[in-house]
Design a protein around this motif. Structure first.
Motif, PDB file in Angstrom:
ATOM      1  N   UNK A   1       0.831  -1.202   0.000  1.00 22.41           N
ATOM      2  CA  UNK A   1       0.000   0.000   0.000  1.00 22.41           C
ATOM      3  C   UNK A   1       0.862   1.248   0.000  1.00 22.41           C
ATOM      4  N   UNK A   2       0.482   2.246  -0.803  1.00 21.34           N
ATOM      5  CA  UNK A   2       1.259   3.482  -0.831  1.00 21.34           C
ATOM      6  C   UNK A   2       1.143   4.244   0.477  1.00 21.34           C
ATOM      7  N   UNK A   3       2.165   4.964   0.835  1.00 22.09           N
ATOM      8  CA  UNK A   3       2.180   5.766   2.047  1.00 22.09           C
ATOM      9  C   UNK A   3       1.295   6.991   1.850  1.00 22.09           C
ATOM     10  N   UNK A   4       0.508   7.338   2.875  1.00 23.93           N
ATOM     11  CA  UNK A   4      -0.366   8.508   2.807  1.00 23.93           C
ATOM     12  C   UNK A   4       0.468   9.762   3.043  1.00 23.93           C
ATOM     13  N   UNK A   5       0.427  10.674   2.079  1.00 25.60           N
ATOM     14  CA  UNK A   5       1.216  11.896   2.214  1.00 25.60           C
ATOM     15  C   UNK A   5       0.559  12.925   3.102  1.00 25.60           C
ATOM     16  N   UNK A   6      -0.743  13.192   2.888  1.00 31.84           N
ATOM     17  CA  UNK A   6      -1.450  14.202   3.678  1.00 31.84           C
ATOM     18  C   UNK A   6      -2.850  13.713   4.008  1.00 31.84           C
ATOM     19  N   UNK A   7      -3.145  13.637   5.306  1.00 32.64           N
ATOM     20  CA  UNK A   7      -4.438  13.173   5.806  1.00 32.64           C
ATOM     21  C   UNK A   7      -5.083  14.292   6.603  1.00 32.64           C
ATOM     22  N   UNK A   8      -6.362  14.583   6.321  1.00 34.94           N
ATOM     23  CA  UNK A   8      -7.119  15.601   7.041  1.00 34.94           C
ATOM     24  C   UNK A   8      -8.330  14.952   7.695  1.00 34.94           C
ATOM     25  N   UNK A   9      -8.501  15.179   8.997  1.00 38.25           N
ATOM     26  CA  UNK A   9      -9.649  14.669   9.737  1.00 38.25           C
ATOM     27  C   UNK A   9     -10.613  15.814  10.020  1.00 38.25           C
ATOM     28  N   UNK A  10     -11.847  15.667   9.552  1.00 37.59           N
ATOM     29  CA  UNK A  10     -12.900  16.651   9.753  1.00 37.59           C
ATOM     30  C   UNK A  10     -13.985  16.031  10.631  1.00 37.59           C
ATOM     31  N   UNK A  11     -14.633  16.837  11.457  1.00 30.51           N
ATOM     32  CA  UNK A  11     -15.726  16.252  12.224  1.00 30.51           C
ATOM     33  C   UNK A  11     -16.084  16.973  13.502  1.00 30.51           C
ATOM     34  N   UNK A  12     -16.989  16.330  14.252  1.00 28.90           N
ATOM     35  CA  UNK A  12     -17.498  16.875  15.508  1.00 28.90           C
ATOM     36  C   UNK A  12     -16.855  16.154  16.691  1.00 28.90           C
ATOM     37  N   UNK A  13     -17.536  16.166  17.852  1.00 34.55           N
ATOM     38  CA  UNK A  13     -16.946  15.602  19.069  1.00 34.55           C
ATOM     39  C   UNK A  13     -16.752  14.096  19.011  1.00 34.55           C
ATOM     40  N   UNK A  14     -17.538  13.385  18.191  1.00 33.87           N
ATOM     41  CA  UNK A  14     -17.343  11.944  18.065  1.00 33.87           C
ATOM     42  C   UNK A  14     -16.078  11.634  17.277  1.00 33.87           C
ATOM     43  N   UNK A  15     -15.507  12.665  16.663  1.00 29.28           N
ATOM     44  CA  UNK A  15     -14.202  12.551  16.018  1.00 29.28           C
ATOM     45  C   UNK A  15     -13.111  13.119  16.904  1.00 29.28           C
ATOM     46  N   UNK A  16     -13.380  14.277  17.513  1.00 27.37           N
ATOM     47  CA  UNK A  16     -12.329  14.972  18.274  1.00 27.37           C
ATOM     48  C   UNK A  16     -11.971  14.288  19.586  1.00 27.37           C
ATOM     49  N   UNK A  17     -12.984  13.736  20.294  1.00 25.89           N
ATOM     50  CA  UNK A  17     -12.705  13.006  21.527  1.00 25.89           C
ATOM     51  C   UNK A  17     -12.528  13.866  22.765  1.00 25.89           C
ATOM     52  N   UNK A  18     -13.516  14.698  23.138  1.00 20.28           N
ATOM     53  CA  UNK A  18     -13.376  15.549  24.312  1.00 20.28           C
ATOM     54  C   UNK A  18     -13.087  14.781  25.597  1.00 20.28           C
ATOM     55  N   UNK A  19     -12.111  15.294  26.350  1.00 11.36           N
ATOM     56  CA  UNK A  19     -11.659  14.807  27.658  1.00 11.36           C
ATOM     57  C   UNK A  19     -10.823  13.531  27.587  1.00 11.36           C
TER      58      UNK A  19
ATOM     59  N   UNK B   1       2.428  10.908   6.417  1.00 15.82           N
ATOM     60  CA  UNK B   1       3.519  11.875   6.411  1.00 15.82           C
ATOM     61  C   UNK B   1       3.124  13.201   7.020  1.00 15.82           C
ATOM     62  N   UNK B   2       1.925  13.716   6.694  1.00 12.14           N
ATOM     63  CA  UNK B   2       1.451  15.016   7.164  1.00 12.14           C
ATOM     64  C   UNK B   2       0.007  14.857   7.590  1.00 12.14           C
ATOM     65  N   UNK B   3      -0.284  15.151   8.857  1.00 15.06           N
ATOM     66  CA  UNK B   3      -1.600  14.896   9.431  1.00 15.06           C
ATOM     67  C   UNK B   3      -2.181  16.172  10.018  1.00 15.06           C
ATOM     68  N   UNK B   4      -3.392  16.541   9.580  1.00 18.10           N
ATOM     69  CA  UNK B   4      -4.103  17.704  10.122  1.00 18.10           C
ATOM     70  C   UNK B   4      -5.446  17.256  10.667  1.00 18.10           C
ATOM     71  N   UNK B   5      -5.590  17.309  11.988  1.00 20.34           N
ATOM     72  CA  UNK B   5      -6.852  17.008  12.644  1.00 20.34           C
ATOM     73  C   UNK B   5      -7.497  18.335  13.022  1.00 20.34           C
ATOM     74  N   UNK B   6      -8.582  18.693  12.347  1.00 17.16           N
ATOM     75  CA  UNK B   6      -9.255  19.966  12.631  1.00 17.16           C
ATOM     76  C   UNK B   6     -10.659  19.735  13.162  1.00 17.16           C
ATOM     77  N   UNK B   7     -10.953  18.503  13.594  1.00 19.85           N
ATOM     78  CA  UNK B   7     -12.258  18.188  14.165  1.00 19.85           C
ATOM     79  C   UNK B   7     -12.480  19.004  15.433  1.00 19.85           C
ATOM     80  N   UNK B   8     -13.749  19.241  15.776  1.00 17.93           N
ATOM     81  CA  UNK B   8     -14.035  20.107  16.917  1.00 17.93           C
ATOM     82  C   UNK B   8     -15.387  19.765  17.536  1.00 17.93           C
ATOM     83  N   UNK B   9     -15.412  19.632  18.852  1.00 19.82           N
ATOM     84  CA  UNK B   9     -16.657  19.352  19.563  1.00 19.82           C
ATOM     85  C   UNK B   9     -17.678  20.451  19.285  1.00 19.82           C
ATOM     86  N   UNK B  10     -18.899  20.031  19.028  1.00 19.95           N
ATOM     87  CA  UNK B  10     -19.968  20.983  18.760  1.00 19.95           C
ATOM     88  C   UNK B  10     -20.119  21.375  17.306  1.00 19.95           C
TER      89      UNK B  10
END
Length: 291
Positions: free
Chosen positions: A27-45, A74-83
């Motif tokens: 499998x090829x290596x993932x160069x850039x991964x972006x995670x979008x979403x709400x609290x079920x993605x972000x994981x509060x607490x 290689x490059x990971x951006x998690x911008x998920x946010x509760x609410x």
């Protein structure tokens, strides 16, 4: 200790799937991964919490983080946010502690390889309305379905009506993702099971007995809405976590639960939200699809 061993085993299995075997090695290596979403993605607490901004409740152990490690991104951006709801994909979101989360789609690039999206539960106040209302109705009618009755007007279930309106919103988000990152693989991640298919645990999940089945129906409706949006989009892939989370609902015993119950614990997980073990379990499901 048992919970720790279970979590370690799940994460280790996920990483092993991604890093061993002929298919995984090719499998090829993932160069850039972006995670979008709400609290079920972000994981509060869920420890450890990031501070960029703190009010998003973004954990370094949420399923995107586990997935990124397993895929050797290689490059990971998690911008998920509760609410967050679908509008916060293109608009900034004000969060507690005087913070602001920028529009989540702003993290996408032309060279983004992978996008995960977990959104829809907060649109039209669906999730907040249920968890903010149902537990308080149990005492008056513990064996009935007071929450379902509360959200039913003239024979119409207003929650399910609202969920139907989520479909075009998610479709619009997906279209915007493809426009910004045309080469990215897009995975729409559904919501895991909160209530068991049978049985009750009012000390953990204080819904009236009859509302357990209704809560399951609502979740299935929401997940179906996401699946329908994916079908209409024709490019993204829907990842079912409701089915795989059977036996891991909030009532599950012996450290098997993926979802926290009514007790808010700022050192473990938010009430009615995924636990660390749940994030690891969801990551394993998403990883299987991502491979």
């Amino acid at each position: 200790m048992r919970n720790t061993r279970l979590l370690t085993a799940v994460v280790s299995a996920a990483i092993l799937l991604a890093t061993t075997g002929t298919a995984a090695s090719a499998a090829p290596r993932i160069g850039h991964y972006v995670a979008l979403g709400d609290s079920y993605t972000s994981g509060p607490f869920i420890p450890a919490q990031r501070t960029d901004p703190l009010g998003c409740g973004r954990s370094t152990a949420n399923y995107p983080s586990v997935l990124a490690d397993a895929l050797r991104v290689g490059d990971f951006d998690d911008v998920s946010c509760a609410g967050a709801d679908t509008t916060n994909m293109t608009r900034p979101q004000s969060v507690p502690f005087n913070g602001t989360n920028p529009p989540q789609l702003g993290a996408l690039r032309i060279d983004t390889d992978l996008v995960t999206l977990g959104i829809g539960g907060n649109d039209f106040g669906v999730f907040g309305g249920i968890v903010g209302t149902c537990p308080g109705l149990r005492k008056a009618d513990p064996t009935g379905s007071p929450c379902e009755e509360h959200f039913t007007t003239n024979g119409v279930n207003t929650v399910k009506t609202a969920i139907g309106n989520v479909v075009p919103r998610v479709e619009a988000v997906l279209a915007a993702v493809h426009e910004r990152s045309p080469g990215a693989r897009v995975l729409v991640v559904g919501y895991p099971r909160i209530a068991p298919p049978s049985g009750y645990c009012p000390d953990v999940l204080p819904f009236a007995d009859g509302d357990y089945a209704w809560l399951n129906e609502v979740e299935q409706e929401l997940n179906q809405a996401l699946s329908d949006a994916v079908d209409a989009d024709g490019k993204a892939t829907y990842v079912d976590t409701f089915g795989p989370s059977r036996g891991h609902d909030a009532c599950a015993r012996g450290g098997s639960a993926w979802i926290n119950g009514q007790d808010q614990n700022i050192f473990v997980a938010a009430a009615y939200h995924p636990l660390k073990a749940g994030m690891a379990g969801i990551a394993a499901v998403v990883l299987k699809q991502a491979r």
